[in-house]
Motif scaffolding. Structure first.
Motif, PDB file in Angstrom:
ATOM      1  N   MET A   1       7.935  -0.744  -0.811  1.00 45.84           N
ATOM      2  CA  MET A   1       7.641  -0.087   0.054  1.00 45.84           C
ATOM      3  C   MET A   1       6.370  -1.825   0.239  1.00 45.84           C
ATOM      4  N   SER A   2       6.160  -2.296   1.605  1.00 47.42           N
ATOM      5  CA  SER A   2       5.377  -3.099   1.475  1.00 47.42           C
ATOM      6  C   SER A   2       4.214  -2.830   2.252  1.00 47.42           C
ATOM      7  N   LEU A   3       3.427  -4.091   1.315  1.00 46.61           N
ATOM      8  CA  LEU A   3       1.371  -3.629   0.874  1.00 46.61           C
ATOM      9  C   LEU A   3       1.663  -4.423   2.156  1.00 46.61           C
ATOM     10  N   THR A   4       2.044  -4.933   3.112  1.00 42.56           N
ATOM     11  CA  THR A   4       1.288  -5.597   4.558  1.00 42.56           C
ATOM     12  C   THR A   4       1.796  -4.855   5.517  1.00 42.56           C
ATOM     13  N   ASP A   5       2.137  -3.610   4.989  1.00 40.26           N
ATOM     14  CA  ASP A   5       2.317  -3.015   6.220  1.00 40.26           C
ATOM     15  C   ASP A   5       1.204  -2.010   6.378  1.00 40.26           C
ATOM     16  N   PRO A   6      -0.272  -2.147   7.686  1.00 41.76           N
ATOM     17  CA  PRO A   6      -1.187  -1.700   7.549  1.00 41.76           C
ATOM     18  C   PRO A   6      -1.072   0.248   7.870  1.00 41.76           C
ATOM     19  N   ALA A   7      -0.216   0.555   8.492  1.00 43.79           N
ATOM     20  CA  ALA A   7      -0.082   1.959   8.496  1.00 43.79           C
ATOM     21  C   ALA A   7       0.484   2.703   6.807  1.00 43.79           C
ATOM     22  N   LYS A   8       0.711   1.279   5.932  1.00 46.87           N
ATOM     23  CA  LYS A   8       1.914   2.405   4.627  1.00 46.87           C
ATOM     24  C   LYS A   8       0.487   1.936   3.579  1.00 46.87           C
ATOM     25  N   LEU A   9      -0.016   0.723   3.825  1.00 44.44           N
ATOM     26  CA  LEU A   9      -0.744   0.735   2.775  1.00 44.44           C
ATOM     27  C   LEU A   9      -2.658   2.278   2.978  1.00 44.44           C
ATOM     28  N   LYS A  10      -2.746   2.143   4.369  1.00 44.39           N
ATOM     29  CA  LYS A  10      -3.866   3.367   5.031  1.00 44.39           C
ATOM     30  C   LYS A  10      -3.517   4.662   4.501  1.00 44.39           C
ATOM     31  N   ALA A  11      -2.064   4.810   4.089  1.00 47.17           N
ATOM     32  CA  ALA A  11      -0.789   6.216   3.424  1.00 47.17           C
ATOM     33  C   ALA A  11      -1.319   5.992   2.377  1.00 47.17           C
ATOM     34  N   LEU A  12      -1.251   4.971   1.223  1.00 48.25           N
ATOM     35  CA  LEU A  12      -1.356   4.960   0.213  1.00 48.25           C
ATOM     36  C   LEU A  12      -3.259   4.933  -0.311  1.00 48.25           C
ATOM     37  N   LEU A  13      -3.496   4.734   0.723  1.00 48.63           N
ATOM     38  CA  LEU A  13      -4.890   5.137  -0.147  1.00 48.63           C
ATOM     39  C   LEU A  13      -6.013   6.571   0.190  1.00 48.63           C
ATOM     40  N   ASP A  14      -4.657   6.947   1.613  1.00 45.76           N
ATOM     41  CA  ASP A  14      -5.039   8.643   1.806  1.00 45.76           C
ATOM     42  C   ASP A  14      -5.429   9.011   0.511  1.00 45.76           C
ATOM     43  N   PHE A  15      -6.140  10.062   0.685  1.00 47.01           N
ATOM     44  CA  PHE A  15      -6.752  10.934  -0.908  1.00 47.01           C
ATOM     45  C   PHE A  15      -7.242  12.523   0.154  1.00 47.01           C
ATOM     46  N   GLU A  16      -6.494  13.267  -1.429  1.00 51.06           N
ATOM     47  CA  GLU A  16      -6.897  14.549  -1.050  1.00 51.06           C
ATOM     48  C   GLU A  16      -8.403  15.090  -0.997  1.00 51.06           C
ATOM     49  N   SER A  17      -8.642  14.695  -1.999  1.00 54.29           N
ATOM     50  CA  SER A  17     -10.054  15.075  -2.114  1.00 54.29           C
ATOM     51  C   SER A  17     -11.086  13.764  -2.434  1.00 54.29           C
ATOM     52  N   GLU A  18     -12.431  14.517  -2.883  1.00 50.68           N
ATOM     53  CA  GLU A  18     -13.192  12.945  -2.938  1.00 50.68           C
ATOM     54  C   GLU A  18     -13.213  13.218  -4.394  1.00 50.68           C
ATOM     55  N   GLU A  19     -12.597  13.843  -4.935  1.00 53.85           N
ATOM     56  CA  GLU A  19     -12.424  14.309  -6.310  1.00 53.85           C
ATOM     57  C   GLU A  19     -11.465  12.545  -6.502  1.00 53.85           C
ATOM     58  N   GLU A  20     -10.394  12.923  -5.618  1.00 47.49           N
ATOM     59  CA  GLU A  20      -9.555  12.313  -6.152  1.00 47.49           C
ATOM     60  C   GLU A  20      -9.359  10.689  -5.903  1.00 47.49           C
ATOM     61  N   ARG A  21     -10.699  10.336  -4.653  1.00 47.36           N
ATOM     62  CA  ARG A  21     -11.015   9.483  -4.612  1.00 47.36           C
ATOM     63  C   ARG A  21     -11.607   8.729  -5.391  1.00 47.36           C
ATOM     64  N   ASN A  22     -12.501   9.164  -6.265  1.00 46.46           N
ATOM     65  CA  ASN A  22     -13.626   8.942  -7.817  1.00 46.46           C
ATOM     66  C   ASN A  22     -12.801   9.062  -8.434  1.00 46.46           C
ATOM     67  N   GLU A  23     -11.818   9.495  -8.959  1.00 41.85           N
ATOM     68  CA  GLU A  23     -11.100   9.439 -10.020  1.00 41.85           C
ATOM     69  C   GLU A  23     -10.511   7.713 -10.131  1.00 41.85           C
ATOM     70  N   PHE A  24      -9.651   7.340  -7.645  1.00 44.18           N
ATOM     71  CA  PHE A  24      -8.657   6.291  -8.308  1.00 44.18           C
ATOM     72  C   PHE A  24     -10.301   5.101  -8.650  1.00 44.18           C
TER      73      PHE A  24
END
Length: 97
Positions: A1-24
């Motif tokens: 996966m190329s981390l220079t692709d904005p769509a792929k990077l956004k997909a990687l950083l999308d979280f299922e919940s706020e709890e998952e985001r806070n764990e990250f």
């Protein structure tokens, strides 16, 4: 996966919940702290084995900290300050959401 692709990077950083985001975020903070600890260890010539001895914990405990399998707590941070003859400073800075 190329981390220079904005769509792929956004997909990687999308979280299922706020709890998952806070764990990250918590893991990121721990990695930031451990990066500083590693740099200090290198300055002092302290191995992970020696750090375990100074902290009076097992080598596996130190390994688990660095693998982010064990969360850092304030007591461990206080022990790290003593073990590495250092002082932690907290710095809040602005960030993007």
């Amino acid at each position: 996966m190329s981390l220079t692709d904005p769509a792929k990077l956004k997909a990687l950083l999308d979280f299922e919940s706020e709890e998952e985001r806070n764990e990250f975020r918590a893991d990121r903070i721990q990695l930031d702290i451990l990066n500083e600890v590693s740099q200090r260890m290198e300055q002092l010539g302290v191995s992970r084995s020696e750090l375990a001895s100074r902290l009076e914990v097992s080598k596996s405990f130190v390994s688990q900290l660095f693998a982010v399998e064990k969360p850092l707590n304030l007591r461990t941070l206080a022990k790290l300050e003593c073990a590495l003859e250092a002082r932690f400073r907290i710095d809040f800075s602005g960030r993007e959401h």
